[in-house]
Scaffold this motif. Structure first.
Motif, PDB file in Angstrom:
ATOM      1  N   ASN A 300       0.815  -1.210   0.000  1.00  0.00           N
ATOM      2  CA  ASN A 300       0.000   0.000   0.000  1.00  0.00           C
ATOM      3  C   ASN A 300       0.851   1.262   0.000  1.00  0.00           C
ATOM      4  N   GLY A 301       2.078   1.124  -0.459  1.00  0.00           N
ATOM      5  CA  GLY A 301       3.009   2.241  -0.452  1.00  0.00           C
ATOM      6  C   GLY A 301       2.949   3.091  -1.705  1.00  0.00           C
ATOM      7  N   PRO A 302       4.041   3.790  -2.009  1.00  0.00           N
ATOM      8  CA  PRO A 302       4.061   4.701  -3.169  1.00  0.00           C
ATOM      9  C   PRO A 302       3.746   4.013  -4.493  1.00  0.00           C
ATOM     10  N   ASP A 303       4.191   2.750  -4.657  1.00  0.00           N
ATOM     11  CA  ASP A 303       3.913   2.051  -5.923  1.00  0.00           C
ATOM     12  C   ASP A 303       2.412   1.880  -6.150  1.00  0.00           C
ATOM     13  N   GLU A 306       0.920   5.314  -6.997  1.00  0.00           N
ATOM     14  CA  GLU A 306       1.273   5.708  -8.367  1.00  0.00           C
ATOM     15  C   GLU A 306       0.462   4.923  -9.390  1.00  0.00           C
ATOM     16  N   LEU A 307       0.181   3.655  -9.091  1.00  0.00           N
ATOM     17  CA  LEU A 307      -0.650   2.878 -10.011  1.00  0.00           C
ATOM     18  C   LEU A 307      -2.065   3.438 -10.062  1.00  0.00           C
ATOM     19  N   LEU A 308      -2.623   3.821  -8.920  1.00  0.00           N
ATOM     20  CA  LEU A 308      -3.947   4.439  -8.913  1.00  0.00           C
ATOM     21  C   LEU A 308      -3.953   5.742  -9.712  1.00  0.00           C
ATOM     22  N   GLU A 309      -2.953   6.554  -9.510  1.00  0.00           N
ATOM     23  CA  GLU A 309      -2.887   7.832 -10.240  1.00  0.00           C
ATOM     24  C   GLU A 309      -2.686   7.597 -11.733  1.00  0.00           C
ATOM     25  N   LYS A 310      -1.972   6.540 -12.082  1.00  0.00           N
ATOM     26  CA  LYS A 310      -1.802   6.212 -13.497  1.00  0.00           C
ATOM     27  C   LYS A 310      -3.133   5.847 -14.137  1.00  0.00           C
ATOM     28  N   VAL A 311      -3.920   5.015 -13.440  1.00  0.00           N
ATOM     29  CA  VAL A 311      -5.233   4.646 -13.969  1.00  0.00           C
ATOM     30  C   VAL A 311      -6.152   5.853 -14.037  1.00  0.00           C
ATOM     31  N   ALA A 312      -6.109   6.724 -13.025  1.00  0.00           N
ATOM     32  CA  ALA A 312      -6.932   7.937 -13.049  1.00  0.00           C
ATOM     33  C   ALA A 312      -6.549   8.824 -14.230  1.00  0.00           C
ATOM     34  N   ALA A 350      -7.214   4.414   4.401  1.00  0.00           N
ATOM     35  CA  ALA A 350      -7.498   4.663   5.815  1.00  0.00           C
ATOM     36  C   ALA A 350      -6.339   4.277   6.720  1.00  0.00           C
ATOM     37  N   TYR A 351      -5.721   3.113   6.500  1.00  0.00           N
ATOM     38  CA  TYR A 351      -4.699   2.617   7.401  1.00  0.00           C
ATOM     39  C   TYR A 351      -3.285   3.042   7.002  1.00  0.00           C
ATOM     40  N   GLN A 352      -3.136   3.666   5.861  1.00  0.00           N
ATOM     41  CA  GLN A 352      -1.833   4.150   5.413  1.00  0.00           C
ATOM     42  C   GLN A 352      -1.340   5.250   6.360  1.00  0.00           C
ATOM     43  N   PRO A 353      -0.191   5.051   7.004  1.00  0.00           N
ATOM     44  CA  PRO A 353       0.265   6.055   7.982  1.00  0.00           C
ATOM     45  C   PRO A 353       0.685   7.375   7.361  1.00  0.00           C
ATOM     46  N   ASP A 354       1.090   7.361   6.103  1.00  0.00           N
ATOM     47  CA  ASP A 354       1.506   8.596   5.437  1.00  0.00           C
ATOM     48  C   ASP A 354       0.263   9.354   4.963  1.00  0.00           C
ATOM     49  N   ARG A 355       0.013  10.504   5.542  1.00  0.00           N
ATOM     50  CA  ARG A 355      -1.203  11.259   5.224  1.00  0.00           C
ATOM     51  C   ARG A 355      -1.245  11.675   3.759  1.00  0.00           C
ATOM     52  N   LYS A 356      -0.121  12.088   3.196  1.00  0.00           N
ATOM     53  CA  LYS A 356      -0.100  12.528   1.805  1.00  0.00           C
ATOM     54  C   LYS A 356      -0.417  11.381   0.858  1.00  0.00           C
ATOM     55  N   LEU A 357       0.171  10.212   1.128  1.00  0.00           N
ATOM     56  CA  LEU A 357      -0.147   9.048   0.281  1.00  0.00           C
ATOM     57  C   LEU A 357      -1.618   8.684   0.408  1.00  0.00           C
ATOM     58  N   ARG A 358      -2.148   8.765   1.624  1.00  0.00           N
ATOM     59  CA  ARG A 358      -3.550   8.441   1.847  1.00  0.00           C
ATOM     60  C   ARG A 358      -4.466   9.386   1.067  1.00  0.00           C
ATOM     61  N   ARG A 360      -3.662  11.166  -1.618  1.00  0.00           N
ATOM     62  CA  ARG A 360      -3.486  10.936  -3.053  1.00  0.00           C
ATOM     63  C   ARG A 360      -4.272   9.710  -3.513  1.00  0.00           C
ATOM     64  N   ALA A 361      -4.256   8.657  -2.690  1.00  0.00           N
ATOM     65  CA  ALA A 361      -4.991   7.448  -3.044  1.00  0.00           C
ATOM     66  C   ALA A 361      -6.491   7.720  -3.091  1.00  0.00           C
ATOM     67  N   GLN A 362      -7.003   8.454  -2.115  1.00  0.00           N
ATOM     68  CA  GLN A 362      -8.428   8.776  -2.110  1.00  0.00           C
ATOM     69  C   GLN A 362      -8.814   9.606  -3.323  1.00  0.00           C
ATOM     70  N   LEU A 363      -8.011  10.583  -3.657  1.00  0.00           N
ATOM     71  CA  LEU A 363      -8.314  11.442  -4.799  1.00  0.00           C
ATOM     72  C   LEU A 363      -8.330  10.651  -6.099  1.00  0.00           C
ATOM     73  N   ALA A 364      -7.355   9.762  -6.278  1.00  0.00           N
ATOM     74  CA  ALA A 364      -7.305   8.968  -7.506  1.00  0.00           C
ATOM     75  C   ALA A 364      -8.491   8.020  -7.606  1.00  0.00           C
ATOM     76  N   LEU A 365      -8.844   7.369  -6.488  1.00  0.00           N
ATOM     77  CA  LEU A 365      -9.986   6.448  -6.500  1.00  0.00           C
ATOM     78  C   LEU A 365     -11.291   7.180  -6.756  1.00  0.00           C
ATOM     79  N   GLN A 366     -11.436   8.358  -6.211  1.00  0.00           N
ATOM     80  CA  GLN A 366     -12.653   9.137  -6.458  1.00  0.00           C
ATOM     81  C   GLN A 366     -12.763   9.516  -7.932  1.00  0.00           C
ATOM     82  N   THR A 367     -11.629   9.806  -8.552  1.00  0.00           N
ATOM     83  CA  THR A 367     -11.647  10.114  -9.982  1.00  0.00           C
ATOM     84  C   THR A 367     -12.068   8.908 -10.806  1.00  0.00           C
TER      85      THR A 367
END
Length: 488
Positions: A300-303, A306-312, A350-358, A360-367
Motif C-alpha cells: 500500500n506504499g508509493p507504488d 502511483e498505479l492508482l494515479e496512473k489509472v486515473a 485509511a490505514y496508510q500512515p503517510d497522510r499525503k499518500l492516503r 493521493r490514493a483517495q483522490l485517484a480512486l474518487q476520480t
C-alpha cells in the motif's frame, strides 16, 4: 264521605315495528322479491368465483373426484387417489426439484387455507395493522399467495392511509405469527405489498463454478458470478458500474473476486479486458493468479498510489479523446475495458500512515469511480470495515454487496438507509455459508440475496493456465489424513 274509586287509564300496548318492505303495496312486493333473489344469487356466484380463483386445484380436484365417483363409485375413486399418492411419492424420490416446481399450486392452496386465511383477521388485529373509522373496522385484504419449497409470497392490499414502513416495523411479528424464519416486505404497486415469509435457506449449499464460457458469450453488462436465492443467475454490471464488496474475515470476499475473474477470463485472454490489481496483504490473494493482471502491486506504499494515479490519468485521457466522438465505451473502439481490483481498500485510504499518500490514493480512486464508467473503467473494491471514516465515498459505488457483517448498523452503512428493515439481514448470515450476501444496486429499492460461486484452488490453477494458453495436469491437493497415513 267515602272515597271514590277511579279506574286507571288502560296502558297502551307497544306495537311491533314491521320491516319497511311490509308497508309497500302489493305490486312493489312482487317486484322486490325476485330482485332480492337475484342479489343473493349474484352474491353466491361471486363467492364461488372468488373461491375458484384462489383454490383452482381444489375445485378441479373436486370436479374430477365427482365424475370418477359417478362413473365407478368408491372403489374407482379410492384406487385413483392411491395411484396419485404413490405416483407423487415416486416422482418426489426421482426428481425432487421437478416435483417441487410442478406441485407448487397444491402446496400454495394448502398453506393459504391452513396458515393464512384461517388466522388472517386475528394476526392483523394483534399486529395493529387494522384500522377503524366511524366505528367500522378495516382490515388489509389477503390477495394471491404463492408457496415455494423455501418461502411463501403473500400479496396484501393495505388499508387506506397505511405505509409500507408500518409493515416493515412489524415484519418480525408477522414472521413468528405465521411460523416463518423471517419476513421481508416488498412494494409491488401503490397500495399493494408482497410479504416474503422465508422457511428455509436455499443458499445453504456451496455453488461450484460453471464451465469456462466462450468469448462471445461474455457480456460485461451481465457477468454471472453466482446465483440468487430464487435460483436465477447473479449478474454484475462491470461495464457502467463500480462495485464495493464488504464483509468480515471469512465472509467470502475472495469467492466474489475470483468468480468475477473466472467469468471474464475469455476476454482477459484475448486482451479485450485489462485487469490491474492492488493487494496490500503482500499478494496473499491476487498472488494466486498473477498472470491475470497486466500490472499488480503487493503493498500500500508509493507504488500502489502511483498505479492508482496512473489509472486515473488514463480515465481522463480516454474521456478527452471520446469527447464529441462517442458517449460510451464499446469493444469496437479497439481499446480494452480496464478493471481495477483492490483487495483491501482500507489499507490504501485509511490505514496508510503517510497522510499525503492516503490523500493521493483517495483522490485517484474518487476520480476513477466517478468518471470511469463511460470511458470503460470499472472498480472492484473489497473491504472489511464499512464505516464512513474508512470509506468516505461509498456513494460513488453503484453496486454494493454486503456479505457477513458484525453489526446490524453496518447493513445500512453498506446498502443504504432502511434496507435492513426491508429484510437485508447481512449481520445474521451464518459463518458456515461464505459467499452469501445481499446486493443493492442504485435505482433498485429491494436488495437481493445471493451466493457467489466457490472457485477452489484447483480452479485457480486451471484459470492461470487458461489465460496464459498453457496446459498442465491439474493435480488436486492431497487430503491431510491421506498424507498422514502415507507418512506413517
Amino acid at each position: 264521605m267515602g272515597s271514590r274509586w277511579v279506574d286507571p287509564a288502560p296502558l297502551e300496548v307497544a306495537r311491533p315495528r314491521l320491516p319497511w318492505w311490509t308497508l309497500l303495496p302489493g305490486g312493489a312486493k312482487l317486484v322486490l322479491a325476485p330482485l332480492a333473489l337475484v342479489v343473493v344469487a349474484v352474491w353466491l356466484v361471486g363467492k364461488a368465483a372468488r373461491f375458484a380463483w384462489y383454490y383452482p386445484v381444489t375445485v378441479l380436484g373436486a370436479l374430477v373426484a365427482a365424475v370418477v365417483y359417478r362413473v365407478g363409485g368408491w372403489w374407482l375413486l379410492g384406487g385413483l387417489a392411491l395411484g396419485v399418492v404413490l405416483g407423487g411419492g415416486v416422482w418426489w424420490w426421482r426428481d425432487t426439484d421437478g416435483f417441487r416446481q410442478r406441485v407448487r399450486w397444491v402446496r400454495t392452496e394448502a398453506r393459504r387455507a391452513g396458515v393464512y386465511a384461517g388466522q388472517w383477521r386475528t394476526v392483523m388485529r394483534l399486529c395493529s395493522l387494522d384500522g377503524t373509522a366511524r366505528g367500522r373496522e378495516y382490515l388489509p385484504r389477503l390477495r394471491r399467495t404463492r408457496s415455494d419449497w423455501w418461502r411463501d409470497t403473500v400479496r396484501v392490499r393495505m388499508v387506506k392511509g397505511q405505509a409500507p414502513e408500518q409493515w416493515e416495523a412489524r415484519a418480525s411479528g408477522l414472521a413468528h405469527a405465521f411460523g416463518a424464519r423471517s419476513c421481508r416486505v416488498r412494494v409491488l404497486s401503490p397500495g399493494t405489498l408482497a410479504l416474503d415469509l422465508v422457511h428455509s435457506d436455499p443458499l445453504v449449499n456451496v455453488v461450484p463454478v460453471p464451465g469456462m464460457s466462450e468469448e462471445a458469450a461474455v457480456d460485461l453488462k451481465r457477468v454471472t458470478v453466482g446465483v440468487t436465492e430464487t435460483g436465477k443467475p447473479w449478474r454484475l454490471r462491470l461495464l457502467g458500474g463500480q462495485h464495493l464488496i464488504v464483509g468480515v474475515q471469512g465472509a467470502g470476499k475472495g469467492s466474489v473476486l475470483w468468480s468475477v475473474l473466472w467469468a471474464i477470463a475469455p476476454l482477459i485472454r484475448t486482451g479485450a479486458v485489462r485487469v490491474v490489481g492492488i493487494d496490500p496483504k503482500g499478494g496473499m490473494e491476487l498472488g494466486q493468479a498473477p498472470e491475470l493482471f497486466s500490472q499488480v502491486v503487493y503493498d500500500n506504499g508509493p507504488d500502489a498510489v502511483e498505479l492508482l494515479e496512473k489509472v486515473a490519468g488514463q480515465v481522463r485521457e480516454r474521456a478527452g479523446r471520446y469527447r464529441g466522438v462517442r458517449r460510451w465505451w464499446s469493444r469496437d473502439t479497439g481499446e480494452p475495458f480496464t478493471l481495477l481490483v483492490v483487495d483491501e481498500l482500507a489499507d490504501l485510504i485509511a490505514y496508510q500512515p503517510d497522510r499525503k499518500l492516503r490523500e493521493r490514493a483517495q483522490l485517484a480512486l474518487q476520480t476513477i469511480t466517478s468518471q470511469g464508467r463511460a470511458p470503460g473503467f470499472g472498480v472492484l473494491a473489497l473491504v472489511q470495515d464499512p464505516r464512513k471514516e474508512i470509506v468516505p465515498f461509498r456513494n460513488l459505488f453503484t453496486t454494493r454487496t454486503a456479505l457477513r457483517l458484525d453489526e446490524a448498523t453496518q447493513v445500512d452503512m453498506v446498502l443504504g438507509d432502511g434496507v435492513r428493515a426491508r429484510g437485508a439481514t447481512a449481520h445474521e448470515i451464518s459463518e458456515h455459508t461464505p459467499g452469501v450476501g445481499w446486493v443493492k444496486e442504485d435505482g433498485q429499492r429491494e436488495p437481493v440475496r445471493v451466493r457467489a460461486f466457490y472457485p477452489t484452488d484447483t480452479n485457480l490453477v486451471e484459470l492461470r493456465h487458461y489465460v496464459t494458453g498453457t496446459s498442465a495436469a491439474i493435480v488436486p491437493f492431497p487430503d491431510r489424513t491421506t498424507s498422514e497415513k502415507e507418512a506413517a
